[in-house]
Design a protein around this motif. Structure first.
Motif: not given
Length: 386
Positions: A117-118, A121-122, A124-125, A164-165, A169, A173, A221
């Motif tokens: 998952a991490q 996420v990374d 996608r960022a 992305p920020t 969230a 999640v 997701s």
């Protein structure tokens, strides 16, 4: 002799001067040629940067797709592992010791899923950053082209959605994190002195809630490929949301309306059943639905209007899964009880004709499995008319 030597030396000097002159002239020509070569234009430099940024974006897109696929595979494995621990109440030889240590072998698949998952996420960022870099490079190119054409440079625009920020969230999640905390609390709260039924009930409700939370994240997701599977998964969540809202309106539920049939929802159903003299099973059946409907209708207003919402959502879930061909009217009939029982038979959970957390989890687990492996195509010799 002296005259011949002098002549030879003089000739050699003259030849040397000619060679030096030719070499010097050649160097001057080369130097002049290098000086006259045009420098790359701003447009060419900007175009090269855009090309490089497009290649970087393609790499980021491929990485995002790979990590998303890896997350879907890891989370599907983890959900399957969780599903084995949602059946503690159905095991006849279970002991308190079994319940206390149950779920220990979830550690590795849980860690793998979180790592996947991490990574997703990374990725996608990084993809969002690559998209922003390309947008910036294209803006610079547009400005250079405008300047070269004698036109005013276009105004720069800022797209906050690409950051992305900029967004919080996802709720799914957050709910997974809450369910993991509840699961840990349930395990920690079981001791050797805890009665077996209570221990099993605590563990089962927390395990099923964790499973459903992960399946909801699995669906959110994009791991469900078929549109009907997506709709069915959404309908499963809609049922629990409607039930929680109805129980809240009736004064039995004080938790968050999150679509997770966890310990708080089970307790609210039990409170409803206790108040109406029904068996305190924590599962919704025809009698419990009637008691809840009567409570809401007595309140009138919006509560009365929403009295049939949860049953209608259940009918819609069964309809999308192929178990209900009746009307979606919010009326719990004997036919609906039979449809629930038929679904439970196929899903491999106890056939009760009532809706409990295990049944909801089984629905979503089946949807996740269907999304992972498509159904085989019929062979040419098989009939497809049946």
């Amino acid at each position: 002799m002296t005259d011949h030597r002098s002549a030879r030396v003089g000739g050699e000097l003259t030849l040397a001067r000619v060679v030096a002159s030719v070499v010097t002239g050649g160097l001057l020509l080369l130097a002049t040629g290098c000086t006259d070569r045009p420098e790359p234009s701003d447009v060419a430099i900007a175009q090269a940067d855009v090309t490089a940024k497009k290649e970087a974006l393609a790499d980021a897109e491929a990485e995002a797709a790979d990590t998303a696929e890896a997350f879907c595979a890891a989370s599907s494995t983890y959900i399957t592992a969780l599903d084995r621990y949602g059946d503690v109440l159905n095991q006849t030889a279970t002991t308190v010791g079994d319940v206390r240590v149950a779920g220990k072998d979830l550690t590795d698949p849980a860690a793998e899923t979180k790592d996947a998952a991490q990574a997703a996420v990374d990725a996608r960022a990084a993809l969002a950053e690559a998209q922003a870099d390309l947008a910036d490079a294209e803006a610079v190119l547009a400005a250079a082209q405008a300047t070269a054409s004698g036109l005013p440079a276009p105004e720069a625009t800022v797209d906050d959605t690409a950051n992305p920020t900029a967004s919080a969230a996802p709720a799914s999640v957050t709910r997974v994190q809450q369910a993991e905390a509840e699961f840990a609390d349930a395990q920690a709260g079981i001791t050797d002195e805890t009665p077996l039924p209570q221990a099993a009930e605590q563990f089962n409700a927390a395990a099923v809630a964790l499973e459903i939370a992960w399946m909801r994240l699995f669906a959110d997701s994009g791991c469900l490929s078929d549109e009907q599977q997506v709709q069915a998964s959404a309908a499963v969540v809609a049922y629990t949301v409607a039930l929680q809202q109805s129980l809240s309106d009736a004064g039995y539920y004080a938790g968050g309306i999150d679509g997770i049939y966890g310990p708080q929802t089970v307790a609210a159903v039990q409170a409803l059943q206790q108040a109406n003299g029904l068996p305190e099973t924590g599962t919704m059946d025809k009698a419990s639905e009637a008691a809840l409907r009567a409570t809401l209708e007595a309140q009138g207003g919006a509560a009365a209007a929403a009295a049939a919402a949860s049953t209608a959502a259940l009918q819609q879930t069964l309809k999308l899964a192929g178990y209900w061909d009746g009307p979606v009217d919010g009326q719990w009939t004997d036919a609906l009880t039979a449809a629930v029982g038929a679904a439970q038979t196929d899903l491999g959970v106890p056939v009760t004709g009532t809706v409990d957390a295990a049944t909801i989890a089984a629905f979503q687990s089946a949807l996740a499995a269907a999304g992972e492996e498509p159904s085989p195509e019929p062979s040419p010799t098989e009939s497809t008319d049946s």
